[in-house]
Scaffold this active site. Structure first.
Site, mmCIF file in Angstrom:
data_model
loop_
_atom_site.group_PDB
_atom_site.id
_atom_site.type_symbol
_atom_site.label_atom_id
_atom_site.label_comp_id
_atom_site.label_asym_id
_atom_site.label_seq_id
_atom_site.Cartn_x
_atom_site.Cartn_y
_atom_site.Cartn_z
ATOM 1 C CD GLU A 189 -11.394 -19.912 -18.147
ATOM 2 O OE1 GLU A 189 -12.300 -20.339 -18.872
ATOM 3 O OE2 GLU A 189 -10.957 -20.523 -17.157
ATOM 4 C CE1 TYR A 231 -13.100 -17.909 -14.755
ATOM 5 C CE2 TYR A 231 -15.283 -17.898 -13.759
ATOM 6 C CZ TYR A 231 -13.950 -18.261 -13.725
ATOM 7 O OH TYR A 231 -13.457 -18.965 -12.669
ATOM 8 C CE LYS A 258 7.253 -6.618 -5.010
ATOM 9 N NZ LYS A 258 8.237 -7.710 -5.088
ATOM 10 C CG ASP A 293 11.730 -10.979 -10.775
ATOM 11 O OD1 ASP A 293 11.032 -9.945 -10.803
ATOM 12 O OD2 ASP A 293 11.541 -11.913 -9.965
ATOM 13 C CB THR A 327 5.296 -6.872 -8.867
ATOM 14 O OG1 THR A 327 6.179 -5.774 -8.595
ATOM 15 C CG2 THR A 327 5.862 -8.132 -8.240
ATOM 16 N NE ARG A 352 -0.446 -7.368 -3.126
ATOM 17 C CZ ARG A 352 0.531 -6.660 -2.558
ATOM 18 N NH1 ARG A 352 0.339 -5.418 -2.202
ATOM 19 N NH2 ARG A 352 1.699 -7.203 -2.358
HETATM 20 C C1 LIG Z 1 8.107 -9.094 -5.052
HETATM 21 C C2 LIG Z 1 8.895 -9.954 -5.946
HETATM 22 C C3 LIG Z 1 8.322 -11.013 -6.676
HETATM 23 C C4 LIG Z 1 6.948 -11.572 -6.397
HETATM 24 O O1 LIG Z 1 5.896 -10.783 -6.465
HETATM 25 P P1 LIG Z 1 4.491 -11.218 -5.814
HETATM 26 O O2 LIG Z 1 3.566 -10.297 -6.513
HETATM 27 O O3 LIG Z 1 4.618 -11.027 -4.360
HETATM 28 O O4 LIG Z 1 4.240 -12.628 -6.184
HETATM 29 C C5 LIG Z 1 9.089 -11.697 -7.588
HETATM 30 N N1 LIG Z 1 10.383 -11.370 -7.778
HETATM 31 C C6 LIG Z 1 10.982 -10.396 -7.073
HETATM 32 C C7 LIG Z 1 12.418 -10.094 -7.343
HETATM 33 C C8 LIG Z 1 10.269 -9.666 -6.134
HETATM 34 O O5 LIG Z 1 10.874 -8.736 -5.411
#
Ligand SMILES: *Cc1c(COP(=O)(O)O)cnc(C)c1O
Length: 440
Positions: A74, A72, A252, A223, A249, A258
């Site tokens: 935090e 932990y 990707k 994002d 993220t 992840r």
């Molecule tokens: C994949 C994605 C997310 C979310 O990611 P997770 O890890 O699946 O929660 C947020 N915004 C966009 C634009 C995405 O493509």
């Protein structure tokens, strides 16, 4: 039915640690051992075109499966609630330092469990319930967390969605309609203006978004969940200095574990974001994942990653050109990044994205069904499929292989699911995959 204990990793070339893990599990948990071995084999023997997926390096993978999961921690480096965090402070600080170097910004929060959590934390830091955000709607390529009614973002906030160019006679068909963004922003005065999408194949004009945000006093949040690896490597323009906040993220195009990441250059925003992540919306950080993020960021800082990102884009373009030459239709007529949306409506009015994805899956080609601009079908059926190049580029595919992949897709769809065609393509898919092993 209990699974058999014979473990066959087939075409997967496992690294030494993975072999050790399978062996360890084979002795004390054969059922899980067989699941893992089958999954390694599945990934090795199929062509992964899901645009949001990738194959991590053994270093990233094994950092996740380490002692760092036991603690932990935090709080933040130097300010923890529990004793014994000395090595966790080092790992998290390293991840922060590498993230800020990679994206050329001042502050990073590396604790968010996912991209969705990163966005939730930003909303919690900046907004009150009922506040207005502006974004692209899910069915046009936006994300659930950008105000979908089934997400907390849509339930507790007021989303206004800006359109794409839907007029097919225009050269910029399928692009963001920036003039409409400006008009809607002036009309609705959102607190947050969101750019960055899940199924958008063109370059995002961050400078124009910032101009619009400044006109109405909105915070610009980019994002870059999908394109983070491209941004980090210069294969897509950086969201900085234009964005106030960047969320992403890490799994990707960035090819890490992840997880999520929040970046900014603004000290006040950074403080608010840290509080909103912990204790605002999360508990203990996933320190094994944060450690793996540090490993992935170091990989992305290497010159090879620039080559990788450039190849992702070249590969997507080769696939897009092949498909269009075969008479298929892509939203916006092509791609600037790692993905493309195939609009099946003009190819075959009966064919749904769902059906196309099933046929391709049977041929060993993994894609996802996706709605396309103005889609009259539900998200469960859809009129399109989304294709991306990050995962196959990791295993070494170049333009030549992408042209073959395009031809496979064309053959499968044109056959209308003919079993002989699908099994012939599947055999060729296995052959190509055998030549390009996963990272090991
Ligand atoms: C994949 C994605 C997310 C979310 O990611 P997770 O890890 O699946 O929660 C947020 N915004 C966009 C634009 C995405 O493509």
């Amino acid at each position: 039915m209990t699974t058999q204990t014979s473990i066959n990793t087939g075409s997967a070339n496992l690294d030494v640690l993975s072999e050790g893990l399978i062996e360890l599990l084979r002795r004390n948990d054969p059922e899980v051992a067989s699941i893992l071995a089958d999954e390694a084999d599945r990934q090795a023997s199929t062509i992964e075109l899901i645009a949001s997926e990738n194959h991590v390096s053994p270093a990233v993978m094994h950092a996740m499966g380490s002692w760092m999961t036991n603690k932990y921690a935090e709080g933040y480096p130097g300010k923890r609630y529990y004793s014994g965090c000395i090595n966790y402070d080092r790992a998290e600080q390293l991840a922060i330092d590498r993230a800020t170097e990679l994206f050329d910004c001042k502050y990073a929060n590396v604790q968010t469990h996912s991209g969705a959590n990163a966005n939730l934390a930003v909303y919690f830091a900046l907004l009150d319930p009922g506040d207005t955000i502006m974004s692209v709607v899910l069915s046009d390529g936006g994300h659930l967390t950008h105000g979908s009614p089934v997400s907390i973002s849509g339930k507790w906030l007021k989303p206004i969605h800006y359109p794409l160019i839907y007029d097919e006679s225009r050269d910029d068909y399928g692009y963001i309609d920036y003039d409409a963004v400006e008009k809607l922003a002036i009309e609705h005065e959102p607190k947050i203006l969101l750019c960055g999408y899940s199924a958008y194949s063109r370059v995002i004009n961050f400078a124009r978004f910032r101009e619009i945000a400044d006109m109405v006093g909105a915070t610009l949040v980019a994002d870059i969940a999908h394109i983070a690896g491209l941004c980090a490597a210069g294969a897509h323009p950086s969201p900085f200095p234009y964005s106030h906040i960047v969320t992403t993220t890490t799994h990707k195009t960035l090819r890490g574990p992840r997880g999520g990441l929040i970046l900014t250059n603004d000290e006040e925003l950074a403080k608010a974001i840290n509080k909103a992540v912990f204790p605002g919306t999360q508990g203990g950080p996933l320190m094994h994942i944060i450690t793996a993020k540090a490993v992935a960021f170091a990989e992305a800082l290497k010159p090879e990653f620039k080559t990788y990102a450039a190849q992702i884009v070249a590969n997507a373009k080769a696939l897009a050109d092949t498909l269009m030459n075969c008479g298929h239709h892509l939203l916006s007529n092509g791609t600037d990044n790692h993905l493309m949306l195939m609009d099946l409506r003009k190819f075959d009015t009966e064919l749904t994205g769902k059906q196309a994805a099933i046929w391709l899956d049977d041929a060993g080609i993994i894609v996802n069904k996706n709605t396309v601009a103005n889609d009259e079908r539900s998200p469960f059926q859809t009129s399109g499929i989304r294709l991306g190049s990050p995962a196959v580029t990791t295993r070494g595919f170049k333009e030549n292989e992408m042209r073959q992949v395009g031809a496979f897709i064309d053959r499968v769809l044109r056959s209308k699911g003919d079993e002989a065609v699908i099994s012939a393509v599947h055999a060729e898919v296995r052959e190509i995959c055998a030549q390009f092993p996963l990272p090991h």
